[in-house]
Design a protein around this motif. Structure first.
Motif, PDB file in Angstrom:
ATOM      1  N   UNK A 106       0.960  -1.162  -0.047  1.00 49.94           N
ATOM      2  CA  UNK A 106      -0.072   0.158   0.026  1.00 49.94           C
ATOM      3  C   UNK A 106       0.806   1.240  -0.096  1.00 49.94           C
ATOM      4  N   UNK A 107       2.243   1.077   0.240  1.00 53.50           N
ATOM      5  CA  UNK A 107       2.890   2.305   0.342  1.00 53.50           C
ATOM      6  C   UNK A 107       3.477   2.547  -1.151  1.00 53.50           C
ATOM      7  N   UNK A 108       3.845   3.670  -1.600  1.00 47.24           N
ATOM      8  CA  UNK A 108       4.617   4.123  -2.749  1.00 47.24           C
ATOM      9  C   UNK A 108       5.992   3.711  -2.624  1.00 47.24           C
ATOM     10  N   UNK A 109       6.910   3.739  -3.685  1.00 50.68           N
ATOM     11  CA  UNK A 109       8.196   3.550  -3.632  1.00 50.68           C
ATOM     12  C   UNK A 109       9.083   4.090  -2.540  1.00 50.68           C
ATOM     13  N   UNK A 110       8.834   5.097  -2.356  1.00 55.31           N
ATOM     14  CA  UNK A 110       9.412   6.179  -1.299  1.00 55.31           C
ATOM     15  C   UNK A 110       9.103   5.621   0.117  1.00 55.31           C
ATOM     16  N   UNK A 111       7.697   5.369   0.313  1.00 58.64           N
ATOM     17  CA  UNK A 111       7.353   4.753   1.451  1.00 58.64           C
ATOM     18  C   UNK A 111       7.755   3.520   1.867  1.00 58.64           C
ATOM     19  N   UNK A 112       7.916   2.599   0.726  1.00 55.44           N
ATOM     20  CA  UNK A 112       8.624   1.132   0.964  1.00 55.44           C
ATOM     21  C   UNK A 112       9.926   1.327   1.482  1.00 55.44           C
ATOM     22  N   UNK A 113      10.767   2.188   0.784  1.00 54.50           N
ATOM     23  CA  UNK A 113      12.343   2.428   1.099  1.00 54.50           C
ATOM     24  C   UNK A 113      12.240   2.828   2.677  1.00 54.50           C
ATOM     25  N   UNK A 114      11.377   3.823   2.965  1.00 54.87           N
ATOM     26  CA  UNK A 114      11.493   4.426   4.308  1.00 54.87           C
ATOM     27  C   UNK A 114      11.433   3.159   5.281  1.00 54.87           C
ATOM     28  N   UNK A 171      -7.183  -4.389  -5.703  1.00 53.37           N
ATOM     29  CA  UNK A 171      -5.741  -4.662  -6.445  1.00 53.37           C
ATOM     30  C   UNK A 171      -5.588  -3.649  -7.755  1.00 53.37           C
ATOM     31  N   UNK A 172      -6.563  -3.212  -8.216  1.00 54.20           N
ATOM     32  CA  UNK A 172      -6.473  -2.167  -9.361  1.00 54.20           C
ATOM     33  C   UNK A 172      -5.964  -0.701  -9.232  1.00 54.20           C
ATOM     34  N   UNK A 173      -6.733  -0.204  -7.963  1.00 54.79           N
ATOM     35  CA  UNK A 173      -6.530   1.191  -7.710  1.00 54.79           C
ATOM     36  C   UNK A 173      -5.959   1.431  -6.302  1.00 54.79           C
ATOM     37  N   UNK A 174      -5.888   0.649  -5.479  1.00 54.14           N
ATOM     38  CA  UNK A 174      -5.497   0.866  -4.027  1.00 54.14           C
ATOM     39  C   UNK A 174      -4.040   0.282  -3.877  1.00 54.14           C
ATOM     40  N   UNK A 175      -3.723  -0.752  -4.498  1.00 53.72           N
ATOM     41  CA  UNK A 175      -2.333  -1.421  -4.282  1.00 53.72           C
ATOM     42  C   UNK A 175      -1.268  -0.602  -5.159  1.00 53.72           C
ATOM     43  N   UNK A 182      13.382  -4.497  -7.737  1.00 53.87           N
ATOM     44  CA  UNK A 182      13.859  -3.204  -7.032  1.00 53.87           C
ATOM     45  C   UNK A 182      13.653  -3.206  -5.490  1.00 53.87           C
ATOM     46  N   UNK A 183      12.513  -4.309  -5.157  1.00 59.11           N
ATOM     47  CA  UNK A 183      12.623  -4.329  -3.434  1.00 59.11           C
ATOM     48  C   UNK A 183      13.698  -5.047  -3.103  1.00 59.11           C
ATOM     49  N   UNK A 184      14.241  -5.917  -3.717  1.00 60.65           N
ATOM     50  CA  UNK A 184      15.516  -6.735  -3.248  1.00 60.65           C
ATOM     51  C   UNK A 184      16.806  -5.422  -3.243  1.00 60.65           C
ATOM     52  N   UNK A 185      16.846  -4.653  -4.222  1.00 57.52           N
ATOM     53  CA  UNK A 185      17.917  -3.688  -4.340  1.00 57.52           C
ATOM     54  C   UNK A 185      17.855  -2.867  -3.254  1.00 57.52           C
ATOM     55  N   UNK A 186      16.454  -2.441  -2.867  1.00 58.90           N
ATOM     56  CA  UNK A 186      16.271  -1.312  -1.819  1.00 58.90           C
ATOM     57  C   UNK A 186      16.672  -1.886  -0.424  1.00 58.90           C
ATOM     58  N   UNK A 187      16.399  -3.274  -0.482  1.00 60.67           N
ATOM     59  CA  UNK A 187      16.816  -3.803   0.868  1.00 60.67           C
ATOM     60  C   UNK A 187      18.402  -3.759   1.105  1.00 60.67           C
ATOM     61  N   UNK A 188      18.820  -4.117   0.040  1.00 57.55           N
ATOM     62  CA  UNK A 188      20.226  -3.994   0.023  1.00 57.55           C
ATOM     63  C   UNK A 188      21.001  -2.732   0.474  1.00 57.55           C
ATOM     64  N   UNK A 189      20.397  -1.838  -0.181  1.00 58.03           N
ATOM     65  CA  UNK A 189      20.837  -0.292   0.204  1.00 58.03           C
ATOM     66  C   UNK A 189      20.568  -0.029   1.418  1.00 58.03           C
ATOM     67  N   UNK A 190      19.493  -0.569   2.198  1.00 56.27           N
ATOM     68  CA  UNK A 190      19.317  -0.247   3.425  1.00 56.27           C
ATOM     69  C   UNK A 190      20.319  -0.895   4.480  1.00 56.27           C
ATOM     70  N   UNK A 191      21.047  -1.704   4.023  1.00 60.06           N
ATOM     71  CA  UNK A 191      22.088  -2.456   4.936  1.00 60.06           C
ATOM     72  C   UNK A 191      22.107  -3.641   5.135  1.00 60.06           C
ATOM     73  N   UNK A 192      21.148  -4.319   4.731  1.00 62.97           N
ATOM     74  CA  UNK A 192      20.944  -5.592   5.168  1.00 62.97           C
ATOM     75  C   UNK A 192      22.193  -6.619   4.411  1.00 62.97           C
ATOM     76  N   UNK A 193      22.717  -7.449   5.008  1.00 65.31           N
ATOM     77  CA  UNK A 193      23.813  -8.056   4.525  1.00 65.31           C
ATOM     78  C   UNK A 193      23.514  -9.402   3.636  1.00 65.31           C
ATOM     79  N   UNK A 194      22.179  -9.844   3.937  1.00 65.88           N
ATOM     80  CA  UNK A 194      21.824 -10.979   3.027  1.00 65.88           C
ATOM     81  C   UNK A 194      20.289 -10.702   2.852  1.00 65.88           C
ATOM     82  N   UNK A 195      19.973 -10.629   1.372  1.00 64.66           N
ATOM     83  CA  UNK A 195      18.567 -10.633   0.924  1.00 64.66           C
ATOM     84  C   UNK A 195      18.324 -11.619   0.035  1.00 64.66           C
TER      85      UNK A 195
END
Length: 211
Positions: A106-114, A171-175, A182-195
Motif C-alpha cells: 500500500x506504500x509508494x516506492x519512497x514509502x517502502x524504502x522508508x 488490487x487495481x486502484x489501491x495497491x 527493485x525491492x531486493x535492491x532497496x533492502x540491500x541499500x538499507x544495509x541488510x547483509x543478506x537478501x
C-alpha cells in the motif's frame, strides 16, 4: 481470515515458507522480541508464536477493529498491541524478527524504502526481516502475466460478486506494487547483509533479509 486466504494466490504456501524460515533461524539465534507490522487479525503472528511461544510480540495495526480480533487470537501469549501507521510511528527497537505480510504494497516506492530502513534500524545485529507481499516485476511480460493470473484467481475464488468487486478494485486502484527486483535492491541499500527471495508465485513473494 477466510477471505484473505481465498484471494491472495499462494497464501498458505507463503506461510509454510515463513514457518520454515523461522525454524531455521531459531536453530542459531535466540528470539526474544518480534514485531508484526500490519498484523491484521494476527493470522501470521499466531503461526510464528506457536514456534517461539516465549517471545514478546509487538502487534501493530492502524485498525482498532483488526487489533480487536488480534487480541482474541493471541490471548495467552506475551503481546503488546500498538495502533498506528507503522510507516509513521515509532514501533520499537531491538527486535530479533520483524514481520510484514501483505501490507507494504500500500506504500509508494519512497514509502517502502522508508519502512525498509526503519525495519533495518529496529533490528538487532543478525536480526531477520520477513517480508511477504504483493509485487510486480521489471519484465513487462512477466508483470502482465502475473496480473492476469491474479485477476483470474480473484474471479475464481471470491466468495461472491460483492467480494469480487471489492478485491478487484483494491488490487487495481489501491495497491501500489513495486517490482520484486527493485525491492531486493532497496533492502540491500538499507544495509541488510543478506537478501533472499524464498518464495514467488504470481504477484505473491516472500523476501527474507538479514541484518
Amino acid at each position: 481470515d477466510a477471505d484473505i486466504r481465498r484471494v491472495i494466490p499462494g497464501h498458505e504456501e507463503l506461510h509454510k515458507e515463513i514457518e520454515a524460515v523461522v525454524l531455521e533461524y531459531v536453530k542459531n539465534h535466540v528470539v526474544n522480541r518480534i514485531a508484526d507490522l500490519g498484523t491484521g487479525t494476527a493470522l501470521t503472528a499466531e503461526r510464528i508464536l506457536k514456534l517461539v511461544p516465549k517471545a514478546k510480540l509487538i502487534a501493530n495495526d492502524f485498525s482498532e477493529q483488526m487489533l480487536g480480533g488480534a487480541r482474541k487470537r493471541l490471548e495467552g501469549y506475551d503481546v503488546e498491541f500498538s495502533i498506528g501507521d507503522y510507516s509513521e510511528i515509532n514501533f520499537g527497537r531491538e527486535f530479533d524478527i520483524v514481520v510484514c505480510v501483505i501490507g507494504l504494497h500500500h506504500q509508494n516506492a519512497e514509502g517502502k524504502k522508508k519502512v525498509m530502513q526503519k525495519v533495518y534500524d529496529s533490528l538487532v545485529p543478525g536480526g531477520l526481516f520477513i517480508l511477504g507481499d504483493l509485487v510486480t516485476y521489471r519484465d513487462k511480460a512477466e508483470a502482465a502475466y502475473a496480473d492476469a493470473r491474479h485477476y483470474y484467481h480473484l474471479v475464481k475464488n471470491a466468495e461472491d460478486e460483492t467480494s469480487l468487486k471489492e478485491w478487484a478494485y483494491h488490487h487495481k486502484f489501491l495497491n501500489d506494487l513495486a517490482p520484486l527486483e527493485d525491492q531486493v535492491d532497496w533492502l540491500n541499500v538499507s544495509g541488510f547483509s543478506k537478501v533472499e527471495v524464498r518464495y514467488k508465485h504470481l504477484n505473491t513473494a516472500l523476501i527474507i533479509a538479514q541484518k
